[in-house]
Design an enzyme around this catalytic site. Sequence first.
Site, short mmCIF file in Angstrom:
data_model
loop_
_atom_site.label_atom_id
_atom_site.label_comp_id
_atom_site.label_asym_id
_atom_site.label_seq_id
_atom_site.Cartn_x
_atom_site.Cartn_y
_atom_site.Cartn_z
N THR A 1 0.65 -1.20 -0.11
CA THR A 1 0.04 0.08 0.04
C THR A 1 0.98 1.16 0.04
O THR A 1 1.99 1.39 0.42
CB THR A 1 -0.95 0.08 1.42
OG1 THR A 1 -1.41 1.44 1.44
CG2 THR A 1 0.13 -0.30 2.56
N ASP A 2 0.23 2.29 -0.42
CA ASP A 2 1.06 3.54 -0.46
C ASP A 2 1.07 4.24 1.05
O ASP A 2 1.75 4.83 1.51
CB ASP A 2 0.38 4.66 -1.20
CG ASP A 2 -1.18 5.17 -1.01
OD1 ASP A 2 -1.65 4.42 -0.03
OD2 ASP A 2 -1.66 5.94 -1.69
N GLU A 3 0.13 3.47 1.99
CA GLU A 3 0.33 3.91 3.33
C GLU A 3 1.64 3.69 4.13
O GLU A 3 1.82 4.37 5.01
CB GLU A 3 -0.78 3.37 4.21
CG GLU A 3 -2.08 3.66 3.54
CD GLU A 3 -3.38 3.41 4.52
OE1 GLU A 3 -3.09 3.31 5.73
OE2 GLU A 3 -4.55 3.34 3.97
N TYR B 1 -1.62 -0.65 11.05
CA TYR B 1 -1.97 -1.48 9.86
C TYR B 1 -0.79 -1.09 8.72
O TYR B 1 0.14 -1.86 8.22
CB TYR B 1 -3.50 -0.88 8.98
CG TYR B 1 -3.31 -1.13 7.63
CD1 TYR B 1 -3.10 -2.51 7.19
CD2 TYR B 1 -3.08 -0.12 6.54
CE1 TYR B 1 -3.50 -2.83 5.82
CE2 TYR B 1 -3.02 -0.60 5.36
CZ TYR B 1 -3.16 -1.76 4.85
OH TYR B 1 -3.29 -2.05 3.63
N LYS C 1 2.11 -3.50 7.09
CA LYS C 1 2.45 -3.62 5.87
C LYS C 1 3.91 -3.34 5.50
O LYS C 1 4.60 -4.16 4.80
CB LYS C 1 1.54 -2.84 4.84
CG LYS C 1 0.18 -3.05 4.90
CD LYS C 1 -0.30 -4.63 4.34
CE LYS C 1 -0.04 -4.50 3.06
NZ LYS C 1 -0.32 -6.01 2.36
#
Length: 354
Positions: free
Chosen positions: A138-140, A163, A167
């Site tokens: 993810t870009d998060e 989260y 990741k």
Amino acid sequence: MRFAGFTVFVTGGAGFIGSAVIRHLLRDTGARVVNIDKLTYAANLASLPGAAANPNYAFEHQCICEPEALRKLFEKYQPDAVMNLAAESHVDRSIDGPAEFIKTNIVGTFNLLQEALRHWRSLTRERRAQFRFLHISTDEVFGSLGEEGLFTEQTAYAPNSPYSASKASSDHLVRAWRETYELPTIVTNCSNNYGPYHFPEKLIPHMIIRGLAGESLPVYGDGQNIRDWLFVEDHARALTLVLERGVVGETYNVGGRNQRTNLHVVQSICDLLDEIAPGQESSRRRLISFVTDRPGHDRRYAIDASKIERELDWQAEENFETGLAKTVRWYCDNRHWWQAILHRGYQKTRIGTG
Ligand code: NAD
Ligand code: TDX
């Protein structure tokens, strides 16, 4: 035909993005697909209509945290590729209960890497050269952007939620298994997906379902947080292109160039619902309410997708307006899909306030 004779493990294939990947693989390629899924609350085999009858499809009800069972699946199916989409994916849930995120996202990915490595080492030289482990991230992991700039493949990791930290950890493991053991891995980092079969806890389906019921539409904070929206079917196409043509050891950012504030997204959903499903006495925009912000709420995400566009010739086909209209219409036309989730006991209540 693409992937003819190939066996692809898709973990998390009963989830939102995994099911889009499987629908795409079964419809558009010759791949044999093995869906490995634990069937958590977020899973839904109804997101794979017709798959069970397809000779190119097999389902294995399996948690990726169980290495011996995973080993048996590698021995049974002898896959040519793994696409890892099994994860706990909801930021608000990770605030209330991070343990499952650590287990599945970190330990599960570790197990999958170990078993993939053991399998890869058993292959012939030719099959070893073709094998791919594609990890979907993810870009998060890049944290939060200010007013300017975009995430590129060079942006440093700075995760802010349990989260995104889980990741980021799994992405580092994937990189290390490539550098240390030469397992042919690739990582993709994508922005917020949306589209059909999206679990109702996420912003867009949450607002559509509440808007249809005439319920309040809870926007966190001031509604000015920005997400960069990617239609899930565009993402699925990007992932199979990366699997086919991506360079081992590389990472690819995937995004639709659709930055929108959350308030704009919710207002657009209100306007589409008023058009497609009239029945409220006045515009649904009146249902919007600003509620307590998410702790650690990242302000802005935005992806620079030029590497995948340039090197793999991928382009998003949907812009936000066309994709959102398709999505709202899909939820209006497929009420049985999400009503079954509500009947199973899913509560639309606020979580993740810390
Ligand atoms: P999702 O929550 O809809 O689906 C996850 C799937 O994984 C479910 O079917 C679930 O049953 C399965 N699963 C969970 N734990 C498992 C385990 N221990 N073993 C086997 N299966 C397990 O998630 P999604 O939105 O489809 O996301 C897929 C991947 O893409 C995730 O890695 C997520 O981090 C990443 N991602 C998602 C988005 C997005 O906007 N949805 C954006 C960027 C990255
Ligand atoms: O009711 C809500 N009100 C609201 O304002 C909900 C559910 C969300 N929001 C806000 C929070 C975010 O700024 O909307 C934005 C989107 O929220 P989510 O749908 O929870 O997505 P996000 O936190 O951005 O994460 C998603 O994109 C990146 C996925 O859930 C992740 O799995 C992915 O990695």
